[in-house]
Design a protein around this motif. Structure first.
Motif, PDB file in Angstrom:
ATOM      1  N   THR A  13      52.692  40.011  42.243  1.00  0.00           N
ATOM      2  CA  THR A  13      51.295  39.592  42.311  1.00  0.00           C
ATOM      3  C   THR A  13      50.598  40.503  43.323  1.00  0.00           C
ATOM      4  N   TYR A  14      49.322  40.253  43.556  1.00  0.00           N
ATOM      5  CA  TYR A  14      48.551  41.116  44.443  1.00  0.00           C
ATOM      6  C   TYR A  14      47.724  40.266  45.397  1.00  0.00           C
ATOM      7  N   ARG A  15      47.558  40.787  46.612  1.00  0.00           N
ATOM      8  CA  ARG A  15      46.634  40.156  47.554  1.00  0.00           C
ATOM      9  C   ARG A  15      45.352  40.970  47.557  1.00  0.00           C
ATOM     10  N   VAL A  16      44.239  40.281  47.350  1.00  0.00           N
ATOM     11  CA  VAL A  16      42.939  40.943  47.223  1.00  0.00           C
ATOM     12  C   VAL A  16      41.961  40.289  48.193  1.00  0.00           C
ATOM     13  N   SER A  17      41.314  41.078  49.018  1.00  0.00           N
ATOM     14  CA  SER A  17      40.340  40.522  49.958  1.00  0.00           C
ATOM     15  C   SER A  17      39.081  40.107  49.210  1.00  0.00           C
ATOM     16  N   GLY A  18      38.436  39.066  49.724  1.00  0.00           N
ATOM     17  CA  GLY A  18      37.260  38.518  49.047  1.00  0.00           C
ATOM     18  C   GLY A  18      36.091  39.473  48.994  1.00  0.00           C
ATOM     19  N   ASP A  19      36.029  40.422  49.939  1.00  0.00           N
ATOM     20  CA  ASP A  19      34.901  41.356  49.947  1.00  0.00           C
ATOM     21  C   ASP A  19      35.202  42.670  49.226  1.00  0.00           C
ATOM     22  N   THR A  20      36.260  42.657  48.408  1.00  0.00           N
ATOM     23  CA  THR A  20      36.569  43.847  47.617  1.00  0.00           C
ATOM     24  C   THR A  20      35.473  44.078  46.573  1.00  0.00           C
ATOM     25  N   PRO A  21      34.943  45.285  46.470  1.00  0.00           N
ATOM     26  CA  PRO A  21      33.909  45.562  45.457  1.00  0.00           C
ATOM     27  C   PRO A  21      34.413  45.235  44.053  1.00  0.00           C
ATOM     28  N   LEU A  22      33.535  44.705  43.247  1.00  0.00           N
ATOM     29  CA  LEU A  22      33.904  44.305  41.886  1.00  0.00           C
ATOM     30  C   LEU A  22      34.434  45.485  41.080  1.00  0.00           C
ATOM     31  N   GLU A  23      33.827  46.636  41.258  1.00  0.00           N
ATOM     32  CA  GLU A  23      34.254  47.822  40.513  1.00  0.00           C
ATOM     33  C   GLU A  23      35.687  48.197  40.854  1.00  0.00           C
ATOM     34  N   ARG A  24      36.064  48.000  42.106  1.00  0.00           N
ATOM     35  CA  ARG A  24      37.433  48.326  42.518  1.00  0.00           C
ATOM     36  C   ARG A  24      38.430  47.385  41.857  1.00  0.00           C
ATOM     37  N   VAL A  25      38.065  46.112  41.726  1.00  0.00           N
ATOM     38  CA  VAL A  25      38.942  45.156  41.043  1.00  0.00           C
ATOM     39  C   VAL A  25      39.078  45.539  39.571  1.00  0.00           C
ATOM     40  N   ASN A  26      37.967  45.907  38.948  1.00  0.00           N
ATOM     41  CA  ASN A  26      38.003  46.330  37.547  1.00  0.00           C
ATOM     42  C   ASN A  26      38.947  47.509  37.352  1.00  0.00           C
ATOM     43  N   ASP A  27      38.842  48.493  38.222  1.00  0.00           N
ATOM     44  CA  ASP A  27      39.681  49.689  38.095  1.00  0.00           C
ATOM     45  C   ASP A  27      41.152  49.379  38.350  1.00  0.00           C
ATOM     46  N   ALA A  28      41.412  48.550  39.365  1.00  0.00           N
ATOM     47  CA  ALA A  28      42.795  48.273  39.753  1.00  0.00           C
ATOM     48  C   ALA A  28      43.553  47.487  38.694  1.00  0.00           C
ATOM     49  N   PHE A  29      42.837  46.571  37.999  1.00  0.00           N
ATOM     50  CA  PHE A  29      43.510  45.693  37.042  1.00  0.00           C
ATOM     51  C   PHE A  29      43.143  46.001  35.588  1.00  0.00           C
ATOM     52  N   SER A  30      42.377  47.088  35.397  1.00  0.00           N
ATOM     53  CA  SER A  30      41.962  47.486  34.040  1.00  0.00           C
ATOM     54  C   SER A  30      41.284  46.335  33.308  1.00  0.00           C
ATOM     55  N   VAL A  31      40.326  45.700  33.977  1.00  0.00           N
ATOM     56  CA  VAL A  31      39.560  44.608  33.390  1.00  0.00           C
ATOM     57  C   VAL A  31      38.080  44.946  33.513  1.00  0.00           C
ATOM     58  N   SER A  32      37.246  44.091  32.953  1.00  0.00           N
ATOM     59  CA  SER A  32      35.806  44.270  33.058  1.00  0.00           C
ATOM     60  C   SER A  32      35.179  42.932  33.408  1.00  0.00           C
ATOM     61  N   LEU A  33      34.923  42.742  34.708  1.00  0.00           N
ATOM     62  CA  LEU A  33      34.360  41.471  35.171  1.00  0.00           C
ATOM     63  C   LEU A  33      32.843  41.524  35.311  1.00  0.00           C
ATOM     64  N   ASN A  34      32.258  42.703  35.103  1.00  0.00           N
ATOM     65  CA  ASN A  34      30.806  42.830  35.264  1.00  0.00           C
ATOM     66  C   ASN A  34      30.035  41.982  34.271  1.00  0.00           C
ATOM     67  N   GLY A  35      30.600  41.800  33.070  1.00  0.00           N
ATOM     68  CA  GLY A  35      29.868  41.080  32.038  1.00  0.00           C
ATOM     69  C   GLY A  35      30.145  39.593  31.991  1.00  0.00           C
ATOM     70  N   VAL A  36      30.830  39.051  33.004  1.00  0.00           N
ATOM     71  CA  VAL A  36      31.139  37.620  33.018  1.00  0.00           C
ATOM     72  C   VAL A  36      29.862  36.792  32.994  1.00  0.00           C
ATOM     73  N   ASP A  37      28.864  37.208  33.773  1.00  0.00           N
ATOM     74  CA  ASP A  37      27.561  36.540  33.789  1.00  0.00           C
ATOM     75  C   ASP A  37      26.497  37.628  33.753  1.00  0.00           C
TER      76      ASP A  37
END
Length: 289
Positions: free
Chosen positions: A209-233
């Motif tokens: 699993t991974y530990r992710v800080s709450g203030d991590t930029p959304l784009e960095r999370v998208n890149d790290a996990f190969s997901v796209s969270l920008n379009g959630v809302d």
């Protein structure tokens, strides 16, 4: 025969040169906070003080103009204990929030009747005849307008390191701790969940699993996990993963809460000041398996 009235020597000889005195007359010291801070920056540039010293001195200067209301944890984000709650519920709250001190209320949350030290709960295990009310320590109440300098002096003098902040109408506005005040000088005080900045805001754990800080930029999370969270809302824009999760959950997440979005499972590991410090993140497939 000695002189009965010898000439008085000055307590401290002024060793400044004439040119130094003239320079100080022509260019007096800073007469505003902004000028003083600028002077500290110049002192750092000239290698008179180090960077950390400058930051701390700036914190001391800025703190002089700050009040309890500026740095308090708002009432809506306070973790309180209900004195009428069952013991198991109280212990679970203490464990989940990981604070050392808790305001205790009776009836309504506004009615704070004392402060409970988490370590005092151990006494109940050893002496069941005691009750929580007997373990409460007096609550200290301060106005929102209380200056941080004065508050720090009070904290040091009375050894009460938590105060309840009240507004002009006498209602509970929030709480403030000695740590909140000191962080204005020395910066954020690290705890066991903090890691050095150069270790990154996303890192792998031994259990895949991974530990992710709450203030991590959304784009960095998208890149790290190969997901796209920008379009959630689509109607909202979020800079950090903590902001997105809090919005999706509809409240400030608490330790132990879980939320899944975009193919990822987010478990809240640690919160501080009403915001998530760390998530434990797993791909949902791994969680289901």
């Amino acid at each position: 025969m000695s002189d009965p009235h010898p000439a008085r020597t000055p307590d401290k000889e002024d060793k400044r040169t004439f040119l130094r005195k003239l320079a100080e007359f022509l260019h007096p010291g800073p007469d505003s906070t902004a000028e003083l801070i600028e002077t500290l920056a110049e002192a750092e540039d000239n290698n008179i003080i180090g960077a950390e010293s400058r930051v701390m001195l700036e914190g001391v200067i800025r703190m002089a103009d700050m009040t309890a209301g500026d740095v308090m944890v708002a009432a809506t984000r306070m973790d309180l204990l209900d004195i009428q709650a069952p013991m198991d519920e109280l212990i679970n709250t203490v464990i989940d929030t990981a604070h050392s001190r808790f305001p205790v209320f009776e009836g309504e949350r506004e009615n704070v009747i004392g402060i409970l030290m988490a370590k005092d709960l151990l006494k109940l295990r050893r002496a069941p005849e005691l009750n929580i009310r007997a373990l409460l320590r007096p609550a200290v109440f301060v106005p929102e307008t209380k200056g941080l300098n004065d508050l720090l002096r009070d904290f040091r003098g009375n050894r009460n390191h938590l105060a309840i902040v009240i507004d002009e109408f006498g209602r509970v506005a929030g709480l403030i701790t000695i740590e909140d005040v000191l962080e204005q000088i020395v910066g954020e005080i690290e705890d066991e969940f903090d890691i050095a900045e150069d270790e990154g805001d996303i890192f792998a754990l031994a259990d895949r699993t991974y530990r992710v800080s709450g203030d991590t930029p959304l784009e960095r999370v998208n890149d790290a996990f190969s997901v796209s969270l920008n379009g959630v809302d689509p109607d909202q824009h979020f800079d950090t993963i903590g902001g997105l999760i809090a919005h999706q959950m509809g409240h400030v997440p608490k330790r132990g809460e879980r939320y899944s979005v975009g193919g990822l499972d987010f478990l809240v590991l640690h919160t501080k000041g009403g915001a998530v410090k760390w998530f434990k993140v797993s791909p949902i497939a791994d969680v289901d398996g």
